[in-house]
Scaffold this motif. Structure first.
Motif, PDB file in Angstrom:
ATOM      1  N   PRO A  91       1.494 -18.876 -39.658  1.00 25.16           N
ATOM      2  CA  PRO A  91       1.028 -19.965 -38.798  1.00 25.16           C
ATOM      3  C   PRO A  91       1.219 -19.668 -37.311  1.00 25.16           C
ATOM      4  O   PRO A  91       0.475 -20.170 -36.478  1.00 25.16           O
ATOM      5  CB  PRO A  91       1.846 -21.173 -39.236  1.00 25.16           C
ATOM      6  CG  PRO A  91       2.937 -20.658 -40.087  1.00 25.16           C
ATOM      7  CD  PRO A  91       2.545 -19.302 -40.574  1.00 25.16           C
ATOM      8  N   ARG A  92       2.199 -18.828 -36.971  1.00 29.07           N
ATOM      9  CA  ARG A  92       2.386 -18.445 -35.562  1.00 29.07           C
ATOM     10  C   ARG A  92       1.202 -17.626 -35.075  1.00 29.07           C
ATOM     11  O   ARG A  92       0.727 -17.801 -33.957  1.00 29.07           O
ATOM     12  CB  ARG A  92       3.675 -17.643 -35.375  1.00 29.07           C
ATOM     13  CG  ARG A  92       4.932 -18.382 -35.777  1.00 29.07           C
ATOM     14  CD  ARG A  92       6.123 -17.463 -35.753  1.00 29.07           C
ATOM     15  NE  ARG A  92       5.884 -16.305 -36.617  1.00 29.07           N
ATOM     16  CZ  ARG A  92       6.632 -15.213 -36.626  1.00 29.07           C
ATOM     17  NH1 ARG A  92       7.672 -15.106 -35.827  1.00 29.07           N
ATOM     18  NH2 ARG A  92       6.354 -14.208 -37.435  1.00 29.07           N
ATOM     19  N   VAL A  93       0.730 -16.726 -35.919  1.00 29.01           N
ATOM     20  CA  VAL A  93      -0.420 -15.887 -35.576  1.00 29.01           C
ATOM     21  C   VAL A  93      -1.664 -16.757 -35.427  1.00 29.01           C
ATOM     22  O   VAL A  93      -2.436 -16.599 -34.476  1.00 29.01           O
ATOM     23  CB  VAL A  93      -0.634 -14.780 -36.626  1.00 29.01           C
ATOM     24  CG1 VAL A  93      -1.922 -14.025 -36.370  1.00 29.01           C
ATOM     25  CG2 VAL A  93       0.549 -13.822 -36.635  1.00 29.01           C
ATOM     26  N   THR A  94      -1.843 -17.687 -36.346  1.00 30.00           N
ATOM     27  CA  THR A  94      -2.986 -18.599 -36.279  1.00 30.00           C
ATOM     28  C   THR A  94      -2.936 -19.423 -34.996  1.00 30.00           C
ATOM     29  O   THR A  94      -3.953 -19.581 -34.313  1.00 30.00           O
ATOM     30  CB  THR A  94      -3.011 -19.519 -37.510  1.00 30.00           C
ATOM     31  OG1 THR A  94      -3.048 -18.713 -38.685  1.00 30.00           O
ATOM     32  CG2 THR A  94      -4.199 -20.448 -37.484  1.00 30.00           C
ATOM     33  N   ALA A 146      -4.848 -20.450 -29.423  1.00 30.81           N
ATOM     34  CA  ALA A 146      -4.532 -20.632 -28.000  1.00 30.81           C
ATOM     35  C   ALA A 146      -5.223 -19.582 -27.132  1.00 30.81           C
ATOM     36  O   ALA A 146      -5.755 -19.896 -26.067  1.00 30.81           O
ATOM     37  CB  ALA A 146      -3.015 -20.583 -27.794  1.00 30.81           C
ATOM     38  N   VAL A 147      -5.224 -18.341 -27.588  1.00 30.07           N
ATOM     39  CA  VAL A 147      -5.872 -17.261 -26.839  1.00 30.07           C
ATOM     40  C   VAL A 147      -7.377 -17.508 -26.770  1.00 30.07           C
ATOM     41  O   VAL A 147      -7.995 -17.355 -25.712  1.00 30.07           O
ATOM     42  CB  VAL A 147      -5.555 -15.881 -27.463  1.00 30.07           C
ATOM     43  CG1 VAL A 147      -6.455 -14.792 -26.910  1.00 30.07           C
ATOM     44  CG2 VAL A 147      -4.095 -15.527 -27.225  1.00 30.07           C
ATOM     45  N   SER A 148      -7.955 -17.919 -27.869  1.00 28.34           N
ATOM     46  CA  SER A 148      -9.390 -18.200 -27.906  1.00 28.34           C
ATOM     47  C   SER A 148      -9.752 -19.314 -26.927  1.00 28.34           C
ATOM     48  O   SER A 148     -10.740 -19.215 -26.191  1.00 28.34           O
ATOM     49  CB  SER A 148      -9.797 -18.576 -29.329  1.00 28.34           C
ATOM     50  OG  SER A 148     -11.157 -18.888 -29.386  1.00 28.34           O
ATOM     51  N   MET A 160      -4.557  -7.980 -30.845  1.00 27.64           N
ATOM     52  CA  MET A 160      -3.242  -7.896 -31.492  1.00 27.64           C
ATOM     53  C   MET A 160      -3.125  -8.857 -32.662  1.00 27.64           C
ATOM     54  O   MET A 160      -2.563  -8.509 -33.695  1.00 27.64           O
ATOM     55  CB  MET A 160      -2.122  -8.211 -30.489  1.00 27.64           C
ATOM     56  CG  MET A 160      -1.713  -7.065 -29.629  1.00 27.64           C
ATOM     57  SD  MET A 160      -0.243  -7.518 -28.681  1.00 27.64           S
ATOM     58  CE  MET A 160      -0.985  -7.830 -27.094  1.00 27.64           C
ATOM     59  N   VAL A 161      -3.633 -10.074 -32.505  1.00 34.31           N
ATOM     60  CA  VAL A 161      -3.463 -11.077 -33.555  1.00 34.31           C
ATOM     61  C   VAL A 161      -4.443 -10.886 -34.711  1.00 34.31           C
ATOM     62  O   VAL A 161      -4.293 -11.531 -35.738  1.00 34.31           O
ATOM     63  CB  VAL A 161      -3.540 -12.523 -33.004  1.00 34.31           C
ATOM     64  CG1 VAL A 161      -2.393 -12.796 -32.064  1.00 34.31           C
ATOM     65  CG2 VAL A 161      -4.862 -12.823 -32.356  1.00 34.31           C
ATOM     66  N   THR A 162      -5.396  -9.990 -34.562  1.00 29.49           N
ATOM     67  CA  THR A 162      -6.278  -9.705 -35.694  1.00 29.49           C
ATOM     68  C   THR A 162      -5.658  -8.694 -36.644  1.00 29.49           C
ATOM     69  O   THR A 162      -6.147  -8.514 -37.751  1.00 29.49           O
ATOM     70  CB  THR A 162      -7.651  -9.172 -35.225  1.00 29.49           C
ATOM     71  OG1 THR A 162      -7.456  -7.952 -34.531  1.00 29.49           O
ATOM     72  CG2 THR A 162      -8.379 -10.176 -34.373  1.00 29.49           C
TER      73      THR A 162
END
Length: 105
Positions: A18-21, A26-28, A57-59
């Motif tokens: 959930p942190r990555v999501t 937020a980045v988007s 990074m988050v992908t």
């Protein structure tokens, strides 16, 4: 993607963090807000590049905390005092903080 009976999420081999999501969201948001901003400022390209790096990074799973924090500092420094982006930047900062502190040396 296959779904088992009663399963609501796609079968990918592992559950999403959930942190990555949250960070991805937020980045988007900040990338969209920055793209829609008609004002040019000196370090805009730096902010755009670093946001693209965070998105990449988050992908690839859970990113490294020191790299996240470094990116956050570059983005915050590049955006500076552009008040129109304060909310989006705050969301990214909160999302990064959920990953905890980098390990002490």
């Amino acid at each position: 993607m296959l779904r088992s009976l009663g399963q609501r999420r796609p079968v990918t081999g592992s559950e999403d963090d959930p942190r990555v999501t949250g960070l991805r969201t937020a980045v988007s948001r900040l990338r969209r807000e920055l793209a829609a901003l008609p004002v040019e400022f000196p370090d805009r390209a730096i902010a755009e590049d670093e946001l693209a790096a965070l998105a990449a990074m988050v992908t690839h799973g859970v990113p490294e905390v020191p790299r996240l924090r470094g990116s956050l500092l570059l983005i915050a420094g590049a955006i500076g005092s552009v008040s129109a982006l304060a909310g989006g930047l705050s969301d990214v900062r909160h999302a990064v903080e959920l990953f905890g502190e980098p390990p002490r040396r």
